[in-house]
Scaffold this motif. Structure first.
Motif, PDB file in Angstrom:
ATOM      1  N   GLY A 360       0.801  -1.213   0.000  1.00  0.00           N
ATOM      2  CA  GLY A 360       0.000   0.000   0.000  1.00  0.00           C
ATOM      3  C   GLY A 360       0.835   1.264   0.000  1.00  0.00           C
ATOM      4  N   GLU A 361       1.821   1.346   0.901  1.00  0.00           N
ATOM      5  CA  GLU A 361       2.674   2.529   0.960  1.00  0.00           C
ATOM      6  C   GLU A 361       3.485   2.668  -0.327  1.00  0.00           C
ATOM      7  N   THR A 362       4.024   1.560  -0.809  1.00  0.00           N
ATOM      8  CA  THR A 362       4.825   1.585  -2.035  1.00  0.00           C
ATOM      9  C   THR A 362       3.980   2.024  -3.221  1.00  0.00           C
ATOM     10  N   SER A 363       2.756   1.532  -3.306  1.00  0.00           N
ATOM     11  CA  SER A 363       1.870   1.911  -4.407  1.00  0.00           C
ATOM     12  C   SER A 363       1.593   3.408  -4.397  1.00  0.00           C
ATOM     13  N   GLY A 364       1.357   3.956  -3.216  1.00  0.00           N
ATOM     14  CA  GLY A 364       1.125   5.385  -3.120  1.00  0.00           C
ATOM     15  C   GLY A 364       2.327   6.191  -3.581  1.00  0.00           C
TER      16      GLY A 364
END
Length: 420
Positions: A360-364
Motif C-alpha cells: 500500500g505505501e509503495t503503491s502510493g
C-alpha cells in the motif's frame, strides 16, 4: 445516486474501486483530493488518502476534506474504506475518522464491515478472521506499524471511538435485508453508533447491500461494495465499467515493497521465473539517487526477458526485525520509499509505461512519483486488485495491497491480459 468513497490508503482505494467496477458501477479514482473540482460522469468516485497510519488528527482532517470535495461533486452516499484486517491502533485511525464523518453528515449510526470472504476475511460473533485464524493469531500480529492483538471488532472500535458498538449476528443476516433493517433500528434506539455485521460468505454481503442502500455512511473493507454496487448498477453502466481501464504499454517493471506473508511468497515464486534484484538498505541511505540510477540500469539491461524484471525490498518477519534494529524502522522504511520514488521517476523518463506494485505505501509512492492523479479502473487481476489506467498519461498500474493476490500474481498480471 453518486457514491463517494474515502479510502485510507492507495491500494485500499483500488481494491474497492475494482469491486465497484466488477459489479456494474462506472468508477474513477483520484490519488489524493483534487485541487480543482473535476466533474465526471462516473457513478462512483474514489478518493485515496494516505491516512491509515498518520496521526489521528491528520487522518480526520484529510477525511473531512475528502468528504467536502465529494459532496461538491454531487455524492449523496458515502463509504469510508479501510483494510479488511482493520489495520489500526488503540488511538485510531478508524474510530476517530468514523466519528468525524458521522458528525459532519449529521448521522448517528453506521456499520463496521471489514469482511471480504473471497480473500478469507470473515466476521463471526463480532470476531474478525483471516482464513481459519483469528486476526490476532494471523500474520497481522507482526505488522510493523499496526500490529493487531485483538480480533473483537466491538472492542477495537470502542477503544478508538467515542460511541457505543453493537452486533448484528450471522443468524440475523440470514433472515434477510428487512431483518437487518429492523435490527439497525432497534440498535439505534439503544444508542448504538457502530454496528458490527457478521459476514461468513458473499450472500451475506448481498443481503447487507440491500439493507444498507439508503444509509448515508457505511464503513468497511471492500466486500460491502459488492452488495451496494449491485443495488445501484444499470445495464448501461455495467457494459461500460471495465472498458476505459484496459492496460496499455509495452515496457513493464515489478516493484515490491510489502513485507506481508503473501508478498513474500509472491516474490519467492516470481524470482524463479524472472530477473530479480533485492534492494540493499545501506545503499538507499548512502546515495538514494545514485543507487536508483544503478537499479534502473539493471532493469533496462534485463527488460528483454519474457517477464518483467523485479525490484524488491520484501523481507520476512525475521529479516525485517534485523533491518529495523540495525537502521531504525521509520528510517529504513522512508529510505526504501524515497528509493522507489526515484526509480519510478527515472523509469518513466526512460519510457516505462506499466508498473506492477506490491504494498500500500509503495503503491502510493509510485503513483505520486508518476504524477498519477486520476485513473479509470480496468479489469481485475485478483479479487480487489485491478489494472488501472491514467486519465491523462499513457500509464497503466497494477497496485496490490500486501496480502492480496495468489502466489502467481506477478506473472498473471502480465500474461492474462491484452494491452492497447
Amino acid at each position: 445516486m453518486r457514491l463517494g468513497v474515502i479510502a485510507d490508503d492507495f491500494t485500499g482505494a483500488t481494491d474497492i474501486a475494482s469491486f465497484l467496477v466488477q459489479n456494474g458501477l462506472t468508477t474513477i479514482q483520484f490519488n489524493g483530493i483534487p485541487v480543482s473540482e473535476e466533474i465526471t460522469e462516473a457513478q462512483a468516485i474514489v478518493v485515496s488518502l494516505k491516512s491509515r497510519s498518520c496521526p489521528a488528527d491528520q487522518a480526520v482532517s484529510q477525511s473531512l476534506a475528502a468528504l467536502a470535495w465529494l459532496q461538491k461533486q454531487g455524492c449523496d452516499r458515502f463509504y469510508f474504506k479501510y483494510c479488511s484486517t482493520f489495520d489500526s491502533t488503540a488511538q485510531g485511525n478508524i474510530g476517530p475518522v468514523t466519528d468525524a464523518l458521522l458528525n459532519a453528515l449529521g448521522e448517528t449510526q453506521t456499520v463496521i464491515c471489514p469482511a471480504l470472504p473471497v480473500n478469507g476475511r470473515t466476521v463471526y460473533q463480532g470476531y474478525l478472521f483471516v482464513g481459519d485464524q483469528l486476526l490476532s493469531d494471523s500474520g497481522m500480529r507482526h505488522h510493523p506499524v499496526t500490529p493487531m492483538h485483538d480480533s473483537n471488532l466491538l472492542r477495537l472500535m470502542t477503544s478508538q471511538a467515542t460511541g457505543k458498538a453493537g452486533l448484528i449476528a450471522a443468524a440475523q443476516v440470514d433472515q434477510g435485508a428487512e431483518s437487518v433493517r429492523q435490527a439497525l433500528g432497534q440498535l439505534a434506539e439503544q444508542g448504538i453508533n457502530y454496528v458490527v455485521t457478521d459476514v461468513l460468505h458473499q450472500e451475506h454481503l448481498l443481503t447487507l447491500g440491500t439493507a444498507l442502500s439508503e444509509m448515508r455512511l457505511v464503513t468497511g473493507g471492500s466486500g460491502l461494495a459488492i452488495g451496494l454496487a449491485r443495488q445501484w448498477a444499470t445495464a448501461e453502466t455495467d457494459a461500460k465499467a471495465e472498458q476505459a481501464g484496459r492496460p496499455q504499454g509495452d515496457r513493464a517493471v515489478v516493484i515490491s515493497g510489502s513485507c506481508s506473508q503473501m508478498t513474500n511468497r509472491q516474490v519467492a515464486a516470481y524470482r524463479q521465473l524472472a530477473p530479480a534484484c533485492e534492494v540493499e538498505i545501506e545503499h538507499c541511505l548512502e546515495d538514494a539517487e545514485g543507487y536508483a540510477r544503478q537499479l534502473c540500469d539493471w532493469v533496462e539491461a534485463n527488460s528483454q526477458q519474457a517477464l518483467a524484471p523485479l525490484l524488491f525490498a520484501t523481507a520476512d518477519a525475521q529479516q525485517l526485525q534485523v533491518i529495523q534494529q540495525r537502521y531504525g524502522a521509520q528510517r529504513s522504511s522512508e529510505a526504501v520509499e524515497q528509493l522507489f520514488a526515484a526509480v519510478t521517476r527515472e523509469l518513466k523518463q526512460r519510457g516505462w509505461q506499466r508498473f506492477i506494485v506490491a504494498g500500500g505505501e509503495t503503491s502510493g509512492v509510485v503513483a505520486q512519483s508518476l504524477g498519477v492523479t486520476a485513473f479509470h479502473i480496468g479489469p481485475t487481476i485478483s479479487p480487489g486488485v485491478p489494472w488501472v489506467r491514467d486519465i491523462h498519461q499513457p500509464l497503466s498500474l497494477a497496485l496490490k495491497s500486501g496480502n492480496f493476490g495468489d502466489e502467481d500474481f506477478f506473472r498473471r498480471a502480465q500474461t492474462e491480459f491484452t494491452y492497447d
